[in-house]
Design an enzyme around this catalytic site. Structure first.
Site, PDB file in Angstrom:
ATOM      1  N   GLY A  58     -13.821  45.299  69.156  1.00  0.00           N
ATOM      2  CA  GLY A  58     -12.730  44.425  69.589  1.00  0.00           C
ATOM      3  C   GLY A  58     -12.165  44.763  70.961  1.00  0.00           C
ATOM      4  O   GLY A  58     -10.988  44.524  71.215  1.00  0.00           O
ATOM      5  N   LEU A  59     -13.020  45.311  71.836  1.00  0.00           N
ATOM      6  CA  LEU A  59     -12.624  45.623  73.215  1.00  0.00           C
ATOM      7  C   LEU A  59     -11.275  46.326  73.335  1.00  0.00           C
ATOM      8  O   LEU A  59     -10.363  45.839  74.003  1.00  0.00           O
ATOM      9  CB  LEU A  59     -12.622  44.339  74.069  1.00  0.00           C
ATOM     10  CG  LEU A  59     -13.994  43.708  74.321  1.00  0.00           C
ATOM     11  CD1 LEU A  59     -13.850  42.365  75.044  1.00  0.00           C
ATOM     12  CD2 LEU A  59     -14.905  44.624  75.126  1.00  0.00           C
ATOM     13  N   LYS A 102     -24.141  41.245  82.692  1.00  0.00           N
ATOM     14  CA  LYS A 102     -24.679  41.576  81.368  1.00  0.00           C
ATOM     15  C   LYS A 102     -24.811  40.326  80.518  1.00  0.00           C
ATOM     16  O   LYS A 102     -23.825  39.648  80.219  1.00  0.00           O
ATOM     17  CB  LYS A 102     -23.786  42.598  80.671  1.00  0.00           C
ATOM     18  CG  LYS A 102     -24.332  42.996  79.315  1.00  0.00           C
ATOM     19  CD  LYS A 102     -23.954  44.386  78.970  1.00  0.00           C
ATOM     20  CE  LYS A 102     -24.523  44.810  77.636  1.00  0.00           C
ATOM     21  NZ  LYS A 102     -23.912  46.042  77.184  1.00  0.00           N
ATOM     22  N   ASN A 131     -19.248  42.222  82.055  1.00  0.00           N
ATOM     23  CA  ASN A 131     -19.527  41.957  80.637  1.00  0.00           C
ATOM     24  C   ASN A 131     -19.045  40.553  80.299  1.00  0.00           C
ATOM     25  O   ASN A 131     -17.878  40.335  80.017  1.00  0.00           O
ATOM     26  CB  ASN A 131     -18.832  43.010  79.758  1.00  0.00           C
ATOM     27  CG  ASN A 131     -18.981  42.707  78.275  1.00  0.00           C
ATOM     28  OD1 ASN A 131     -19.739  41.822  77.884  1.00  0.00           O
ATOM     29  ND2 ASN A 131     -18.261  43.441  77.451  1.00  0.00           N
ATOM     30  N   ALA A 166     -17.734  45.598  65.562  1.00  0.00           N
ATOM     31  CA  ALA A 166     -16.697  44.716  66.093  1.00  0.00           C
ATOM     32  C   ALA A 166     -15.545  45.630  66.483  1.00  0.00           C
ATOM     33  O   ALA A 166     -14.551  45.744  65.789  1.00  0.00           O
ATOM     34  CB  ALA A 166     -16.255  43.695  65.058  1.00  0.00           C
ATOM     35  N   GLY A 190     -31.374  47.316  74.223  1.00  0.00           N
ATOM     36  CA  GLY A 190     -31.477  46.809  72.856  1.00  0.00           C
ATOM     37  C   GLY A 190     -32.486  47.610  72.060  1.00  0.00           C
ATOM     38  O   GLY A 190     -33.695  47.440  72.217  1.00  0.00           O
ATOM     39  N   GLY A 191     -31.983  48.514  71.219  1.00  0.00           N
ATOM     40  CA  GLY A 191     -32.843  49.253  70.309  1.00  0.00           C
ATOM     41  C   GLY A 191     -33.733  50.294  70.954  1.00  0.00           C
ATOM     42  O   GLY A 191     -34.717  50.730  70.349  1.00  0.00           O
ATOM     43  N   CYS A 248     -19.515  39.673  75.322  1.00  0.00           N
ATOM     44  CA  CYS A 248     -19.057  40.295  74.077  1.00  0.00           C
ATOM     45  C   CYS A 248     -18.876  39.240  72.986  1.00  0.00           C
ATOM     46  O   CYS A 248     -18.134  38.279  73.171  1.00  0.00           O
ATOM     47  CB  CYS A 248     -17.753  41.052  74.255  1.00  0.00           C
ATOM     48  SG  CYS A 248     -17.226  41.844  72.721  1.00  0.00           S
TER      49      CYS A 248
HETATM   50  C1  LIG Z   1     -19.962  50.405  69.215  1.00  0.00           C
HETATM   51  C2  LIG Z   1     -20.453  49.530  70.320  1.00  0.00           C
HETATM   52  C3  LIG Z   1     -19.555  49.115  71.315  1.00  0.00           C
HETATM   53  C4  LIG Z   1     -19.989  48.306  72.366  1.00  0.00           C
HETATM   54  N1  LIG Z   1     -19.089  47.949  73.341  1.00  0.00           N
HETATM   55  C5  LIG Z   1     -19.526  47.239  74.422  1.00  0.00           C
HETATM   56  C6  LIG Z   1     -18.649  46.953  75.508  1.00  0.00           C
HETATM   57  O1  LIG Z   1     -17.469  47.333  75.527  1.00  0.00           O
HETATM   58  N2  LIG Z   1     -19.144  46.247  76.571  1.00  0.00           N
HETATM   59  C7  LIG Z   1     -20.453  45.831  76.618  1.00  0.00           C
HETATM   60  O2  LIG Z   1     -20.851  45.221  77.607  1.00  0.00           O
HETATM   61  N3  LIG Z   1     -21.299  46.097  75.595  1.00  0.00           N
HETATM   62  C8  LIG Z   1     -20.878  46.795  74.512  1.00  0.00           C
HETATM   63  N4  LIG Z   1     -21.763  47.082  73.483  1.00  0.00           N
HETATM   64  C9  LIG Z   1     -23.159  46.622  73.570  1.00  0.00           C
HETATM   65  C10 LIG Z   1     -24.072  47.716  74.112  1.00  0.00           C
HETATM   66  O3  LIG Z   1     -23.723  48.071  75.434  1.00  0.00           O
HETATM   67  C11 LIG Z   1     -25.541  47.281  74.071  1.00  0.00           C
HETATM   68  O4  LIG Z   1     -25.705  46.144  74.896  1.00  0.00           O
HETATM   69  C12 LIG Z   1     -26.026  46.932  72.666  1.00  0.00           C
HETATM   70  O5  LIG Z   1     -25.488  47.824  71.730  1.00  0.00           O
HETATM   71  C13 LIG Z   1     -27.555  46.961  72.545  1.00  0.00           C
HETATM   72  O6  LIG Z   1     -28.081  48.223  72.866  1.00  0.00           O
HETATM   73  P1  LIG Z   1     -28.461  49.342  71.756  1.00  0.00           P
HETATM   74  O7  LIG Z   1     -29.356  48.711  70.760  1.00  0.00           O
HETATM   75  O8  LIG Z   1     -29.102  50.456  72.539  1.00  0.00           O
HETATM   76  O9  LIG Z   1     -27.164  49.772  71.161  1.00  0.00           O
HETATM   77  C14 LIG Z   1     -21.346  47.877  72.419  1.00  0.00           C
HETATM   78  C15 LIG Z   1     -22.233  48.285  71.409  1.00  0.00           C
HETATM   79  C16 LIG Z   1     -21.811  49.108  70.366  1.00  0.00           C
HETATM   80  C17 LIG Z   1     -22.800  49.532  69.310  1.00  0.00           C
END
Ligand SMILES: Cc1cc2nc3c(=O)[nH]c(=O)nc-3n(C[C@H](O)[C@H](O)[C@H](O)COP(=O)(O)O)c2cc1C
Ligand SMILES: Cc1cc2nc3c(=O)[nH]c(=O)nc-3n(C[C@H](O)[C@H](O)[C@H](O)COP(=O)(O)OP(=O)(O)OC[C@H]3O[C@@H](n4cnc5c(N)ncnc54)[C@H](O)[C@@H]3O)c2cc1C
Ligand code: FES
Lengths: 276, 302
Positions: free
Chosen positions: B62-63, B155, B116, B60, B234-235, B119
């Site tokens: 928090g943008l 997204k 986005n 979290a 995702g993962g 979120c």
């Molecule tokens: C620390 C962190 C910050 C993130 N911040 C954003 C963000 O600012 N904007 C967004 O669209 N997604 C954000 N995400 C989501 C990721 O872009 C991604 O969609 C999500 O983590 C799933 O992919 P992963 O499993 O490879 O991490 C964030 C994810 C993490 C872990």
């Protein structure tokens, strides 16, 4: 019981002991085998308050310590803690100092920058290195670890800006003098942590004199394990929490923002020395 | 938009500064996405903002955002210096604000804009994410579309009741691609000694291995519903995970949490592992694998 996976969750530990180190500086001791290297840091969590980075300042087989200077909301809350209180610890994180290769460990510490360096001095002594510890601060009452360091077999040089104890002046002036007079027998490296203006001066001095150096840097830390991107520095784009906080001389010299600016928690660049 | 390879740095991971994006591109990412850019300065939530538990990450953040001017400085630096195309991710609290941010960001000339709308960590400030309802998702994309000539990727959220409806809505609204998915949840982790949630925001979005099967199912469903190219996120932490995502219908994969598990070289590792699989399996191009997990009829039925 908790199954053991690779996680980054705080481990709750009771504070074993709290020691007054200097004006506004306290050391918190924990009974826990941390297995960190000098220069690494931990994230200290106060539930529902915040979580912030602190260098490991002491470690042996069954305990470790951090040393906290009270500078704002969080560190003041840390200073109100009592022995027996429970806090969260994550880590250790980051890259530590490398000292195994050198015979002479020449330390320059400014204020609470002495925290990781006193742990380094300890480890270097245990390995039979020659250790010189230049400890600088504004005034005598700001110098931490005086007892511990004067009992150890390090060559301790205290420096204060107001001359209230030791040499009057700046730690970096003393460093420059030592390096100029150094006989160059045996391999030597400089180890520095402190205010960024001091670090910048250390970089200049060591580059001019072709002396190896490692510096511990600070940037705003959030995750501490290399994912959020908050602590990245220009123009290398490296992470202070992962490729740092300890960087070698050449890396430090390529960090163009060193001594110039840093980023706030929002990511905005502010001039070094500005508060918000 | 042309990618160097099928791995894309996902938004919000190592994307705060321009030079960090350049560094990730240098480590092999096929494209890099900025941290989501908004109009006004925000510090984000207090720490802890990110934890790793046994099956994934929970965040979290928090943008946080330095404000549009500073964001544009970082974006321009990335566009000028990155070896790989730069995708600018945007967030906003209203559809019209999405338009304003899109117009500003387009001037920095990123290769693409990611909207986005998904979120999960700022609901108390921004209300329900746009990506949970087809009409609001479409309005956000339309507003961006009206203010840029750049290609747009929307997204999507794994939390939507019917992600296919959302995908169709953004397709109609003019999106050129979709990325799926953002984080799942929110979830929570409680420390039993202090009896307190650990994240300062209490709840956070789930990513990493725990999200993988859900992301895979989302991409599989979206592939059936729309003709848009999909970035599967995702993962993804290995060639095997990436190939499964491609077989579900993704044209490229986004990687975020994978950096925690495999380091910053995860992009080149995943590419190498994809290549090894293709060499053994007799595939010569990624295209040959896209969507092949679907029964033939399913694809034709839509
Ligand atoms: C620390 C962190 C910050 C993130 N911040 C954003 C963000 O600012 N904007 C967004 O669209 N997604 C954000 N995400 C989501 C990721 O872009 C991604 O969609 C999500 O983590 C799933 O992919 P992963 O499993 O490879 O991490 C964030 C994810 C993490 C872990
Ligand atoms: C790797 C590393 C090791 C550190 N080791 C020590 C140590 O051994 N002893 C010690 O007293 N301090 C250490 N610090 C600094 C310590 O983290 C800050 O002093 C502390 O977070 C201040 O919080 P505050 O709320 O009390 O003050 P604030 O009023 O919030 O801030 C005071 C100053 O601390 C900085 N700061 C605040 N939060 C953070 C954060 N999350 N990360 C980095 N800097 C921050 C601010 O930028 C500001 O310059 C270290 C920092 C880093 C990055
Ligand atoms: S603090 Fe998150 S990457 Fe360094």
């Amino acid at each position: 019981m908790r199954l053991v996976y690779n996680t980054e969750l705080p481990l709750m530990l009771r504070i074993e002991r709290i020691a007054d180190e200097a004006e506004d500086i306290k050391t918190l001791v924990f009974m826990h085998r941390l297995n960190s290297r000098p220069g690494q840091f931990i994230m200290l969590w106060l539930p529902r308050i915040d979580e912030k980075p602190f260098a490991v300042s002491y470690q042996d087989t069954d305990k470790f310590a951090i040393t906290v200077k009270s500078v704002g909301e969080f560190s003041e809350a840390v200073h109100r803690l009592k022995p027996g209180d429970r806090v969260g610890i994550r880590g250790p994180y980051g890259k530590g100092f490398e000292f195994e290769l050198y015979q002479h460990v020449l330390i320059v510490a400014g204020g609470y920058g002495a925290a990781p360096l006193s742990f380094l001095a300890n480890q270097a002594m245990l390995q039979g290195k020659r250790v010189t510890f230049i400890l600088g601060a504004k005034k005598a009452s700001h110098l931490p670890y005086l007892n511990r360091l004067s009992q150890a077999h390090v060559k301790l040089i205290t420096v204060t800006e107001d001359g209230s104890t030791g040499i009057r002046g700046l730690a970096t002036e003393v460093l420059a003098r030592i390096l100029h007079n150094h006989d160059r027998t045996g391999s030597l490296s400089v180890y520095a942590c402190g205010p960024e203006a001091m670090l910048k001066a250390v970089v200049d001095i060591c580059r001019n004199l072709h002396v190896a150096a490692q510096l511990s840097l600070e940037r705003y830390i959030k995750c501490g394990f290399g994912i959020c991107g908050q602590c990245c520095v220009d123009e290398l784009g490296i992470r202070i929490c992962k490729e740092g906080p300890v960087v070698d001389l050449e890396t430090a010299a390529s960090i163009t923002e060193l001594g110039v600016y840093k980023r706030t928690p929002s990511g905005r660049r502010i001039a070094m020395g500005d508060k918000k | 938009m042309k990618l160097r390879n099928p791995t894309v740095l996902a938004s919000g991971i190592l994307g705060v500064t321009g030079s960090s994006l350049v560094n990730v591109a240098r480590h092999g990412a096929g494209a890099v996405t900025t941290k989501s850019i908004g109009l006004n300065e925000r510090a984000g939530h207090k720490n802890p903002i990110l934890l790793a538990f046994d099956a994934g990450l929970i965040n979290a953040v928090g943008l946080p955002c330095p404000g549009i001017e500073e964001s544009l400085y970082e974006l321009r630096y990335a566009v000028e210096n990155s070896e790989a195309p730069v995708i600018a991710s945007l967030f906003a609290s209203t559809a019209s604000e999405f338009g304003v941010v899109a117009e500003r960001v387009s001037r920095a000339k990123p290769a693409m804009i990611e909207v986005n709308i998904s979120c999960p960590n700022v609901a108390s400030e921004f209300g329900r994410p746009f990506a949970l309802e087809a009409t609001s998702a479409a309005r956000a994309v339309e507003a961006v579309q009206a203010n840029t000539r750049l290609p747009i990727v929307a997204k999507l959220s794994p939390n939507a009741n019917n992600i296919c409806d959302i995908a169709r809505a953004v397709e109609e609204a003019g999106a050129d691609a979709v990325s799926a998915v953002n984080t799942l949840g929110p979830g929570m982790i409680i420390d039993i000694h202090s009896a307190k949630p650990i994240l300062c925001n209490k709840t956070g979005g789930i990513s990493g291995p725990a999200l993988r099967p859900i992301a895979l199912r989302c991409v599989y469903d979206i592939y059936k519903a729309v003709d848009l190219p999909i970035i599967g996120i995702g993962g993804i932490d290995s060639g095997e995970a990436a190939i499964a995502m491609i077989m579900a219908g993704a044209r490229a994969v986004g990687i975020g949490s994978g950096i925690y598990y495999r380091g910053i070289d995860v992009f080149s590792s995943v590419c190498k592992e994809i290549q090894e699989f293709m060499d053994h399996g007799g595939y010569s191009r990624i295209d040959e694998m896209i969507g092949i997990a679907h029964e033939k009829e399913a694809r034709n039925q839509k």
